[in-house]
Design a protein around this motif. Structure first.
Motif, PDB file in Angstrom:
ATOM      1  N   ILE A  24       0.833  -1.204   0.000  1.00 29.46           N
ATOM      2  CA  ILE A  24       0.000   0.000   0.000  1.00 29.46           C
ATOM      3  C   ILE A  24       0.871   1.259   0.000  1.00 29.46           C
ATOM      4  O   ILE A  24       0.617   2.223  -0.733  1.00 29.46           O
ATOM      5  N   ALA A  25       1.931   1.235   0.834  1.00 28.72           N
ATOM      6  CA  ALA A  25       2.823   2.392   0.891  1.00 28.72           C
ATOM      7  C   ALA A  25       3.500   2.632  -0.459  1.00 28.72           C
ATOM      8  O   ALA A  25       3.622   3.772  -0.918  1.00 28.72           O
ATOM      9  N   THR A  26       3.918   1.545  -1.107  1.00 30.39           N
ATOM     10  CA  THR A  26       4.586   1.670  -2.407  1.00 30.39           C
ATOM     11  C   THR A  26       3.630   2.192  -3.476  1.00 30.39           C
ATOM     12  O   THR A  26       4.027   2.965  -4.360  1.00 30.39           O
ATOM     13  N   SER A  27       2.367   1.792  -3.388  1.00 33.04           N
ATOM     14  CA  SER A  27       1.385   2.210  -4.395  1.00 33.04           C
ATOM     15  C   SER A  27       1.052   3.686  -4.305  1.00 33.04           C
ATOM     16  O   SER A  27       0.642   4.306  -5.289  1.00 33.04           O
ATOM     17  N   GLY A  28       1.201   4.265  -3.109  1.00 32.72           N
ATOM     18  CA  GLY A  28       0.847   5.662  -2.905  1.00 32.72           C
ATOM     19  C   GLY A  28      -0.641   5.902  -2.818  1.00 32.72           C
ATOM     20  O   GLY A  28      -1.088   7.058  -2.791  1.00 32.72           O
ATOM     21  N   LEU A  29      -1.427   4.847  -2.757  1.00 33.12           N
ATOM     22  CA  LEU A  29      -2.887   4.967  -2.696  1.00 33.12           C
ATOM     23  C   LEU A  29      -3.370   5.027  -1.252  1.00 33.12           C
ATOM     24  O   LEU A  29      -2.851   4.320  -0.381  1.00 33.12           O
ATOM     25  N   GLN A  35     -10.367   1.326  -1.700  1.00 33.36           N
ATOM     26  CA  GLN A  35     -11.743   0.843  -1.580  1.00 33.36           C
ATOM     27  C   GLN A  35     -12.549   1.191  -2.836  1.00 33.36           C
ATOM     28  O   GLN A  35     -13.323   0.377  -3.342  1.00 33.36           O
ATOM     29  N   ALA A  36     -12.370   2.409  -3.350  1.00 31.36           N
ATOM     30  CA  ALA A  36     -13.105   2.846  -4.535  1.00 31.36           C
ATOM     31  C   ALA A  36     -12.733   1.990  -5.751  1.00 31.36           C
ATOM     32  O   ALA A  36     -13.598   1.622  -6.560  1.00 31.36           O
ATOM     33  N   ARG A  37     -11.463   1.649  -5.885  1.00 32.37           N
ATOM     34  CA  ARG A  37     -11.033   0.821  -7.016  1.00 32.37           C
ATOM     35  C   ARG A  37     -11.554  -0.611  -6.877  1.00 32.37           C
ATOM     36  O   ARG A  37     -11.879  -1.260  -7.877  1.00 32.37           O
ATOM     37  N   LEU A  38     -11.600  -1.113  -5.649  1.00 30.83           N
ATOM     38  CA  LEU A  38     -12.193  -2.432  -5.418  1.00 30.83           C
ATOM     39  C   LEU A  38     -13.672  -2.418  -5.804  1.00 30.83           C
ATOM     40  O   LEU A  38     -14.159  -3.317  -6.489  1.00 30.83           O
ATOM     41  N   ARG A  39     -14.369  -1.378  -5.374  1.00 28.37           N
ATOM     42  CA  ARG A  39     -15.808  -1.282  -5.662  1.00 28.37           C
ATOM     43  C   ARG A  39     -16.057  -1.187  -7.174  1.00 28.37           C
ATOM     44  O   ARG A  39     -17.026  -1.749  -7.688  1.00 28.37           O
ATOM     45  N   ALA A  40     -15.171  -0.492  -7.885  1.00 29.41           N
ATOM     46  CA  ALA A  40     -15.323  -0.377  -9.338  1.00 29.41           C
ATOM     47  C   ALA A  40     -15.197  -1.728 -10.032  1.00 29.41           C
ATOM     48  O   ALA A  40     -15.705  -1.919 -11.137  1.00 29.41           O
ATOM     49  N   ARG A  41     -14.534  -2.666  -9.345  1.00 34.86           N
ATOM     50  CA  ARG A  41     -14.396  -4.026  -9.883  1.00 34.86           C
ATOM     51  C   ARG A  41     -15.440  -4.969  -9.299  1.00 34.86           C
ATOM     52  O   ARG A  41     -15.343  -6.188  -9.442  1.00 34.86           O
ATOM     53  N   GLY A  42     -16.421  -4.397  -8.608  1.00 33.18           N
ATOM     54  CA  GLY A  42     -17.497  -5.215  -8.048  1.00 33.18           C
ATOM     55  C   GLY A  42     -17.159  -5.876  -6.736  1.00 33.18           C
ATOM     56  O   GLY A  42     -17.843  -6.813  -6.313  1.00 33.18           O
ATOM     57  N   ILE A  75      -4.671  -4.349  -7.993  1.00 31.71           N
ATOM     58  CA  ILE A  75      -4.706  -2.900  -7.769  1.00 31.71           C
ATOM     59  C   ILE A  75      -3.371  -2.390  -7.258  1.00 31.71           C
ATOM     60  O   ILE A  75      -2.899  -1.312  -7.651  1.00 31.71           O
ATOM     61  N   LEU A  76      -2.724  -3.165  -6.386  1.00 30.76           N
ATOM     62  CA  LEU A  76      -1.449  -2.753  -5.800  1.00 30.76           C
ATOM     63  C   LEU A  76      -0.257  -3.131  -6.671  1.00 30.76           C
ATOM     64  O   LEU A  76       0.890  -2.844  -6.307  1.00 30.76           O
TER      65      LEU A  76
END
Length: 307
Positions: A24-29, A35-42, A75-76
């Motif tokens: 998560i730290a490396t992703s900068g998200l 959570q929003a990106r997870l939700r976009a994938r259902g 995502i990560l």
């Protein structure tokens, strides 16, 4: 062996949390963006759950959470299976859920339970036939956003088989002993009498004393709650059930989930010594809840579980 097993589980949880936190730290998200990106994938996962996963307070266990980890790896931008492979195999569900005795206690380890019974003045509770009959019961189990159990509210109706009945013995244990015993509160038509807890096993034995004694044939309604501290709330392994040593005329079980966290699938299940096991799907209602009803049930186990 118990010590080495506990150490292994803690190590698995720490390894997963450490690698997830680094990814998560490396992703900068932020967790909100993840959570929003997870939700976009259902995929629906609360920010609270993500926070607990990366801190090690909780780890994904149910099938929907494990599926979410696969999507989280995408995502990560980490290798497929690099996070999922750090998790232990899912624990078997349904065998060690919430245990409340509807009648005298049935399956608690005697060596653990008996000292508490002695302390509350009921040393023979495991052998004697109680003159109070449980005729109706309504449980409401509340599940928090992190998937743990935050509270249970119970309304019970008893009928006396002898004069002068003035108390009921409650026995309850957590599915997550590390959380300790819950707090017991009398809500209506009763008060808490002698109570003893075994923190190591998350076990509580307590008298619920009626506002007034009842005689043969009379009925009495009481209400009480068992609440847990959190977050994080005690794990419940996606199940809640009651065990009944004697038949109950009507049992209504409700499970209510925190807004936006209701599971996709729920089932009611029953294990009855006379008829074997049954299981059938349930439909969620519009209020993030589900319920099941058992009529003229017992002895046996009746409950609800979910993905």
């Amino acid at each position: 062996m118990a010590g080495s097993t506990a150490g292994g589980q803690q190590g698995e949880r720490t390894a997963f949390a450490t690698h997830l936190r680094a990814a998560i730290a490396t992703s900068g998200l932020s967790l909100d963006r993840i959570q929003a990106r997870l939700r976009a994938r259902g995929v629906v996962v609360s920010v609270t759950a993500l926070s607990y996963w990366q801190s090690g307070k909780r780890q994904p266990e149910r099938q929907s959470s494990l599926s979410a980890v696969r999507t989280l790896e995408e995502i990560l931008d980490v290798p497929a299976g690099s996070l999922l492979g750090l998790l232990p195999p899912p624990r078997r569900r349904g065998g060690a859920g919430k245990r409340q005795a509807g009648g005298e206690p049935m399956t608690f380890p005697r060596e653990t339970l008996q000292p508490l019974l002695d302390k509350v003045g009921a040393p023979d509770a495991l052998e004697r036939q109680h003159p109070l009959k449980l005729v109706g019961l309504h449980d409401l189990c509340e599940i928090a956003a992190d998937g743990g159990q935050c509270a249970v509210t119970a309304r019970a109706v008893f009928q006396a088989g002898a004069d002068g009945q003035d108390r009921w013995l409650l026995v309850y244990t957590q599915d997550d002993p590390a959380a300790g015993a819950p707090d017991l509160h009398a809500v209506r038509n009763c008060r808490v009498g002698r109570a003893e807890t075994d923190e190591a096993h998350g076990l509580i034995v307590a008298e619920l004393i009626f506002d007034q004694p009842i005689d043969r044939g009379e009925t009495h309604l009481i209400e009480y709650t068992l609440t847990n501290g959190g977050p994080p709330y005690p794990e419940c392994r996606n199940t809640y059930y009651r065990e009944f040593r004697r038949p109950v005329r009507e049992y209504l079980l409700e499970v209510r989930f925190a807004p936006g966290t209701a599971p996709e699938r729920c089932w009611q299940y029953a294990r009855n010594g006379g008829t074997g096991s049954t299981r059938r799907p349930l439909k969620l209602d519009g209020g993030d809840g589900v319920h099941a009803v058992a009529l003229d049930f017992g002895p046996g186990v009746f409950g609800i579980d979910w993905d």
